[in-house]
Design an enzyme around this catalytic site. Structure first.
Site, PDB file in Angstrom:
ATOM      1  N   ARG A  13      55.343 -55.375 -25.323  1.00  0.00           N
ATOM      2  CA  ARG A  13      56.532 -55.039 -24.511  1.00  0.00           C
ATOM      3  C   ARG A  13      56.568 -55.883 -23.223  1.00  0.00           C
ATOM      4  O   ARG A  13      57.282 -56.873 -23.156  1.00  0.00           O
ATOM      5  CB  ARG A  13      56.536 -53.527 -24.215  1.00  0.00           C
ATOM      6  CG  ARG A  13      57.859 -53.004 -23.665  1.00  0.00           C
ATOM      7  CD  ARG A  13      58.109 -53.247 -22.200  1.00  0.00           C
ATOM      8  NE  ARG A  13      57.114 -52.638 -21.315  1.00  0.00           N
ATOM      9  CZ  ARG A  13      57.055 -52.883 -20.019  1.00  0.00           C
ATOM     10  NH1 ARG A  13      57.917 -53.699 -19.438  1.00  0.00           N
ATOM     11  NH2 ARG A  13      56.111 -52.312 -19.270  1.00  0.00           N
ATOM     12  N   ASP A  14      55.751 -55.530 -22.229  1.00  0.00           N
ATOM     13  CA  ASP A  14      55.785 -56.287 -20.965  1.00  0.00           C
ATOM     14  C   ASP A  14      55.448 -57.749 -21.254  1.00  0.00           C
ATOM     15  O   ASP A  14      56.018 -58.662 -20.659  1.00  0.00           O
ATOM     16  CB  ASP A  14      54.769 -55.684 -19.976  1.00  0.00           C
ATOM     17  CG  ASP A  14      55.099 -56.003 -18.524  1.00  0.00           C
ATOM     18  OD1 ASP A  14      55.748 -57.030 -18.276  1.00  0.00           O
ATOM     19  OD2 ASP A  14      54.689 -55.237 -17.638  1.00  0.00           O
ATOM     20  N   HIS A 207      50.175 -56.735 -12.174  1.00  0.00           N
ATOM     21  CA  HIS A 207      50.480 -58.110 -12.596  1.00  0.00           C
ATOM     22  C   HIS A 207      49.539 -59.031 -11.812  1.00  0.00           C
ATOM     23  O   HIS A 207      49.127 -58.713 -10.697  1.00  0.00           O
ATOM     24  CB  HIS A 207      51.968 -58.414 -12.355  1.00  0.00           C
ATOM     25  CG  HIS A 207      52.840 -57.763 -13.388  1.00  0.00           C
ATOM     26  ND1 HIS A 207      53.319 -58.435 -14.490  1.00  0.00           N
ATOM     27  CD2 HIS A 207      53.275 -56.486 -13.514  1.00  0.00           C
ATOM     28  CE1 HIS A 207      54.038 -57.601 -15.237  1.00  0.00           C
ATOM     29  NE2 HIS A 207      54.026 -56.409 -14.674  1.00  0.00           N
ATOM     30  N   CYS A 238      58.554 -59.504 -15.500  1.00  0.00           N
ATOM     31  CA  CYS A 238      59.812 -58.789 -15.638  1.00  0.00           C
ATOM     32  C   CYS A 238      60.952 -59.753 -15.346  1.00  0.00           C
ATOM     33  O   CYS A 238      60.935 -60.432 -14.325  1.00  0.00           O
ATOM     34  CB  CYS A 238      59.845 -57.609 -14.676  1.00  0.00           C
ATOM     35  SG  CYS A 238      61.443 -56.807 -14.616  1.00  0.00           S
TER      36      CYS A 238
END
Ligand code: HMG
Ligand code: MG
Length: 286
Positions: A13-14, A207, A238
């Site tokens: 996902r990320d 992150h 993101c």
């Protein structure tokens, strides 16, 4: 008996939501299957957001339909609103996540509403999930700094986290969205937070823009946090957080855990295999 540290795998996902190259659905499925085999209990597999906002995640239902599910492993998905929740439920996501922000600027840029409006949108999701027996996780982005509003006051992080927990999230993952964290500012935040929210309700989501994520995780561990999000190969970022780099690398978190005497339940050789698969694929597709 050694202590347990949970690594919540974010790669599918990320990791993949910010990829410039198109990753075929079959390869996403293959990645999730490799991660399943490596022993993760939680894999964020899909994101039921607007395909106009994040086209990389448009095939979430096909990914969830195609994977080989292992009993005991939870395949989770992001759900920004009821439309996303209904899509996630239909796709048989085992768990969903609502995602808010500690800063107004990122809330507007990422989900097109204020923090207060986001909580109103999340309420029916948590209510429906409760009826459906689907656990809900919460994220709070920009815990240290926001790409639009600058440094974040710890009180804002506490306020958004408390709202998500009050709604019914079983845990809040603290997102250092742009990787502005250092051991010092992570300590400042957790000093304030753990006075009002128990560490076992918190997870870390760092992150690794400036290679400080591992040091931040070690700091968070010293406050009793034992769940950390990480992405295989250090993938991620993101699309609505300019400058954000990938999530902390899963393998490095697993190795840190080992050095600190935690067991993770992971087979590191298989994590490496999954990492090689996705990094090689990215090279081929680039
Ligand atoms: P909006 O445009 O305000 O939505 O976007 P809307 O409700 O006005 O709807 C507009 C259109 O989108 C409509 O379609 C809806 O049906 C459709 P139209 O009538 O124009 O054809 N739509 C949807 N379609 C599919 N699934 C949905 C959905 N919702 C609406 N769920 C919205 C608001 C929240 C949808 C949008 O802003 C969005 O999708 N944002 C997500 C952005 C995103 O995914 N960011 C990355 C994930 S968060 C992250 O990475 C941070 C994290 O890792 C932690 C950290 O690092 O800090 C979690
Ligand atoms: Mg993230």
């Amino acid at each position: 008996m050694s202590k347990h540290l949970t690594i919540f795998e974010m790669g599918p996902r990320d990791g993949l939501q910010n990829e410039k190259v198109h990753i075929p659905t079959a390869d996403k499925i293959a990645l999730v299957n490799l991660l399943t085999d490596a022993g993760f209990q939680k894999i964020e597999t899909a994101s039921f957001v607007s395909p106009k906002w994040v086209p990389q995640m448009a095939d979430g239902a096909d990914v969830l339909a195609g994977i080989s599910r292992k009993p005991g492993t939870k395949y989770t998905a992001l759900t920004p609103n009821m439309k996303g929740y209904e899509r996630a439920k239909t796709a048989n996501a085992d768990e969903v996540a609502i995602f808010g922000s500690a800063s107004e600027g990122f809330s507007q840029a990422n989900i097109n509403c204020s923090i207060a409006e986001s909580i109103d949108r999340f309420k029916p999701i948590v209510e429906a999930a409760k009826v459906d027996g689907i656990p809900v996780r919460g994220y709070v982005s920009c815990i240290i700094a926001c790409p639009y509003d600058g440094p974040t006051d710890p009180e804002q992080v506490i306020a958004t986290s408390q709202m998500l927990l009050d709604l019914g999230c079983y845990e809040v993952s603290l997102g250092d969205t742009i990787g502005a964290g250092t051991p010092e500012n992570t300590k400042r935040l957790l000093d304030a937070m753990t006075k009002v929210i128990p560490a076992d309700k918190l997870a870390g989501h760092f992150h690794d823009t400036h290679n400080t994520a591992l040091a931040n995780i070690e700091t968070a561990i010293s406050y009793g946090v034992t769940t950390f999000d990480a992405a295989v190969g250090g993938l991620g970022g993101c699309p609505y957080a300019p400058g954000a780099k990938g999530n902390v690398n899963t393998l490095e978190v697993a190795q840190l855990a080992e050095r600190l005497g935690f067991e993770t339940g992971l087979e590191l050789a298989k994590v490496e295999e999954a990492q090689k698969f996705i990094l090689d694929l990215k090279q081929v597709l680039a």
